[in-house]
Motif scaffolding. Structure first.
Motif, PDB file in Angstrom:
ATOM      1  N   SER A 130       0.835  -1.206   0.000  1.00 23.83           N
ATOM      2  CA  SER A 130       0.000   0.000   0.000  1.00 23.83           C
ATOM      3  C   SER A 130       0.869   1.255   0.000  1.00 23.83           C
ATOM      4  CB  SER A 130      -0.911   0.009   1.227  1.00 23.83           C
ATOM      5  OG  SER A 130      -1.835  -1.062   1.181  1.00 23.83           O
ATOM      6  N   HIS A 131       1.979   1.199   0.687  1.00 28.76           N
ATOM      7  CA  HIS A 131       2.898   2.334   0.740  1.00 28.76           C
ATOM      8  C   HIS A 131       3.508   2.589  -0.642  1.00 28.76           C
ATOM      9  CE1 HIS A 131       5.802   4.477   3.769  1.00 28.76           C
ATOM     10  NE2 HIS A 131       5.323   5.304   2.860  1.00 28.76           N
ATOM     11  N   VAL A 132       3.849   1.510  -1.339  1.00 29.48           N
ATOM     12  CA  VAL A 132       4.375   1.639  -2.704  1.00 29.48           C
ATOM     13  C   VAL A 132       3.364   2.342  -3.601  1.00 29.48           C
ATOM     14  CG1 VAL A 132       4.991   0.341  -4.798  1.00 29.48           C
ATOM     15  CG2 VAL A 132       5.948  -0.330  -2.582  1.00 29.48           C
ATOM     16  N   GLN A 133       2.106   1.910  -3.542  1.00 29.18           N
ATOM     17  CA  GLN A 133       1.079   2.511  -4.385  1.00 29.18           C
ATOM     18  C   GLN A 133       0.883   3.980  -4.064  1.00 29.18           C
ATOM     19  OE1 GLN A 133      -0.397   1.194  -7.096  1.00 29.18           O
ATOM     20  NE2 GLN A 133       1.088  -0.435  -6.731  1.00 29.18           N
ATOM     21  N   TRP A 134       1.017   4.349  -2.796  1.00 25.78           N
ATOM     22  CA  TRP A 134       0.874   5.746  -2.391  1.00 25.78           C
ATOM     23  C   TRP A 134       1.928   6.619  -3.069  1.00 25.78           C
ATOM     24  CZ3 TRP A 134       3.863   9.002   0.954  1.00 25.78           C
ATOM     25  CH2 TRP A 134       3.192  10.135   1.428  1.00 25.78           C
ATOM     26  N   PHE A 135       3.181   6.169  -3.059  1.00 27.73           N
ATOM     27  CA  PHE A 135       4.231   6.935  -3.734  1.00 27.73           C
ATOM     28  C   PHE A 135       3.992   6.987  -5.247  1.00 27.73           C
ATOM     29  CE2 PHE A 135       7.008   6.247   0.079  1.00 27.73           C
ATOM     30  CZ  PHE A 135       7.329   7.590   0.291  1.00 27.73           C
ATOM     31  N   LYS A 136       3.565   5.875  -5.834  1.00 26.40           N
ATOM     32  CA  LYS A 136       3.318   5.855  -7.274  1.00 26.40           C
ATOM     33  C   LYS A 136       2.199   6.825  -7.648  1.00 26.40           C
ATOM     34  CE  LYS A 136       4.954   1.183  -8.353  1.00 26.40           C
ATOM     35  NZ  LYS A 136       4.584  -0.169  -8.845  1.00 26.40           N
ATOM     36  N   GLN A 137       1.137   6.854  -6.856  1.00 28.11           N
ATOM     37  CA  GLN A 137       0.017   7.749  -7.149  1.00 28.11           C
ATOM     38  C   GLN A 137       0.415   9.221  -7.052  1.00 28.11           C
ATOM     39  OE1 GLN A 137      -2.889   6.416  -4.317  1.00 28.11           O
ATOM     40  NE2 GLN A 137      -3.284   4.495  -5.395  1.00 28.11           N
ATOM     41  N   ARG A 138       1.436   9.512  -6.285  1.00 29.78           N
ATOM     42  CA  ARG A 138       1.896  10.890  -6.126  1.00 29.78           C
ATOM     43  C   ARG A 138       2.988  11.259  -7.128  1.00 29.78           C
ATOM     44  NH1 ARG A 138       0.869  12.702  -0.554  1.00 29.78           N
ATOM     45  NH2 ARG A 138       2.869  13.787  -0.482  1.00 29.78           N
ATOM     46  N   GLY A 139       3.353  10.312  -7.993  1.00 23.38           N
ATOM     47  CA  GLY A 139       4.417  10.565  -8.954  1.00 23.38           C
ATOM     48  C   GLY A 139       5.783  10.650  -8.317  1.00 23.38           C
ATOM     49  N   GLN A 140       5.975   9.973  -7.181  1.00 23.25           N
ATOM     50  CA  GLN A 140       7.222  10.026  -6.423  1.00 23.25           C
ATOM     51  C   GLN A 140       7.838   8.633  -6.306  1.00 23.25           C
ATOM     52  OE1 GLN A 140       5.582  11.851  -2.888  1.00 23.25           O
ATOM     53  NE2 GLN A 140       6.182  13.893  -3.535  1.00 23.25           N
ATOM     54  N   TRP A 141       7.946   7.965  -7.425  1.00 19.89           N
ATOM     55  CA  TRP A 141       8.445   6.582  -7.448  1.00 19.89           C
ATOM     56  C   TRP A 141       9.493   6.458  -8.544  1.00 19.89           C
ATOM     57  CZ3 TRP A 141       8.335   2.404  -4.486  1.00 19.89           C
ATOM     58  CH2 TRP A 141       8.669   1.161  -5.046  1.00 19.89           C
ATOM     59  N   GLY A 142      10.562   5.707  -8.258  1.00 25.44           N
ATOM     60  CA  GLY A 142      11.586   5.523  -9.272  1.00 25.44           C
ATOM     61  C   GLY A 142      12.564   4.435  -8.891  1.00 25.44           C
ATOM     62  N   SER A 143      13.642   4.329  -9.669  1.00 25.99           N
ATOM     63  CA  SER A 143      14.615   3.255  -9.495  1.00 25.99           C
ATOM     64  C   SER A 143      15.995   3.749  -9.096  1.00 25.99           C
ATOM     65  CB  SER A 143      14.727   2.451 -10.797  1.00 25.99           C
ATOM     66  OG  SER A 143      15.134   3.294 -11.874  1.00 25.99           O
ATOM     67  N   SER A 144      16.133   5.042  -8.824  1.00 30.36           N
ATOM     68  CA  SER A 144      17.440   5.609  -8.492  1.00 30.36           C
ATOM     69  C   SER A 144      17.589   5.773  -6.987  1.00 30.36           C
ATOM     70  CB  SER A 144      17.610   6.977  -9.173  1.00 30.36           C
ATOM     71  OG  SER A 144      18.795   7.602  -8.763  1.00 30.36           O
ATOM     72  N   PRO A 145      18.640   5.197  -6.395  1.00 30.39           N
ATOM     73  CA  PRO A 145      18.855   5.370  -4.953  1.00 30.39           C
ATOM     74  C   PRO A 145      19.249   6.800  -4.630  1.00 30.39           C
ATOM     75  CG  PRO A 145      20.740   4.263  -5.941  1.00 30.39           C
ATOM     76  CD  PRO A 145      19.707   4.384  -7.022  1.00 30.39           C
ATOM     77  N   GLN A 146      18.630   7.369  -3.615  1.00 30.99           N
ATOM     78  CA  GLN A 146      18.927   8.729  -3.189  1.00 30.99           C
ATOM     79  C   GLN A 146      18.872   8.796  -1.677  1.00 30.99           C
ATOM     80  OE1 GLN A 146      16.242  11.514  -5.068  1.00 30.99           O
ATOM     81  NE2 GLN A 146      16.614  10.732  -7.113  1.00 30.99           N
ATOM     82  N   ARG A 147      19.698   9.651  -1.112  1.00 33.71           N
ATOM     83  CA  ARG A 147      19.700   9.833   0.329  1.00 33.71           C
ATOM     84  C   ARG A 147      18.321  10.311   0.784  1.00 33.71           C
ATOM     85  NH1 ARG A 147      21.079  14.170   3.960  1.00 33.71           N
ATOM     86  NH2 ARG A 147      22.056  13.374   5.868  1.00 33.71           N
ATOM     87  N   GLY A 148      17.773   9.623   1.779  1.00 34.87           N
ATOM     88  CA  GLY A 148      16.462   9.974   2.297  1.00 34.87           C
ATOM     89  C   GLY A 148      15.311   9.275   1.606  1.00 34.87           C
TER      90      GLY A 148
END
Length: 321
Positions: A130-148
């Motif tokens: 459910s948490h994954v879907q929340w980020f995807k729905q907000r357009g905040q999902w990707g495959s690049s590692p970033q701090r935070g």
């Protein structure tokens, strides 16, 4: 180096409600017809998600009414390093969420954001898919590692998240260095249903993807951005001899993103984020270069490709030119 003072604001006591858990959009989590079918290691029993109360949460904002920075959230997470759960997954994270004695990796992540006033950017979840879907729905999902970033894992390579943590830094080959709860201290124990909170270094092949909270840094919110190496190099050479605040036209946006990242590294005071690569920003960038191991003329405060790319990888911007 100037460090921003941290303050803690008392929040209204949360009251338990006889309601099904809701996500950060205020929506009730969907019920699951067979609550035990397909349950994955490290996830709460989905049946419990429909049976246990959650807590009503007051609106949260970070320091000075802005979202918290990645550094604030990570500092909070590292305070729990070495924590060991009690009998049968007894944790303060589960008790706070209203689902104690359940696997708690995602409840830990939610708790950390809550403590820093950042639930609206980090979410409020106990169930990783459910948490994954929340980020995807907000357009905040990707495959690049970033701090935070909030990193989700799939141990068997499947499409559903098994486990979650926070990226503290990014190592060689894109291996995320993480802070995770409900895991083990090494490879010998359960990775998604362990006994405490630990730092881990994860192979990217186990990463399902990353959620990118809209962190605040200084006086602005950082979002996905690109930075022109040519523009910031020119600005550093022209602005550097000038007092802070006198910038090069056309470079202000790029310079501001770099300055916000330097604030996130605790190398620049937030009050100096002004879009001008002046004396203070040059000094802060030189400190960043030294932190990376550069010396002499390679640590003169003028951005080079390597140091700028590494700063971007840690703070969510790409380098062009």
């Amino acid at each position: 180096m100037t460090t921003k003072n941290q303050t803690t604001t008392a929040r209204p006591a949360a009251q338990p409600q006889d309601l099904r858990p809701t996500n950060s959009l205020g929506e009730v989590e969907p019920s699951i017809p067979d609550p035990h079918a397909g349950r994955r290691e490290g996830e709460p029993d989905p049946g419990s998600l429909d049976q246990q109360p959650t807590r009503k949460r007051p609106p949260q904002t970070g320091d000075r009414g802005l979202p918290p920075s990645a550094g604030q959230v990570l500092n909070r997470a590292t305070q729990f390093l070495g924590f060991k759960e009690g009998s049968n997954n007894d944790t303060p994270f589960g008790a706070w969420y209203g689902l104690n004695h359940q696997p708690y990796c995602d409840m830990f992540v939610s708790y950390v954001f809550h403590q820093e006033g950042g639930e609206e950017i980090g979410g409020h979840f106990a169930f990783c898919p459910s948490h994954v879907q929340w980020f995807k729905q907000r357009g905040q999902w990707g495959s690049s590692p970033q701090r935070g970033a909030v990193v989700f894992f799939t141990w068997d390579g499947g499409p559903s998240a098994d486990h979650v943590g926070l990226v503290e830094s990014v190592g060689q080959g894109g291996w995320p260095h993480t802070v995770e709860a409900n895991t083990s201290s090494g490879e010998g124990g359960s990775q998604g249903n362990g006994d405490g909170v630990y730092r881990r270094v994860r192979n990217p092949r186990f990463v399902l993807g990353y959620g990118y909270p809209a962190y605040g840094v200084g006086a602005a919110v950082i979002s996905a951005a690109t930075v022109s190496l040519a523009r910031v190099m020119t600005a550093a050479k022209l602005d550097g001899p000038r007092p802070q605040g006198v910038g090069t036209p056309g470079s202000e946006v790029d310079v501001r993103v770099v300055e916000q990242a330097l604030v996130g590294e605790h190398l620049l005071d937030p009050s100096l984020v002004d879009g001008a690569f002046g004396t203070s920003t040059v000094a802060a960038y030189a400190a960043w270069q030294r932190q990376l191991g550069f010396t002499g003329a390679d640590a003169d405060g003028i951005p080079g490709r390597d140091s700028l790319v590494r700063l971007g990888a840690a703070h969510g911007f790409a380098v062009t030119d």
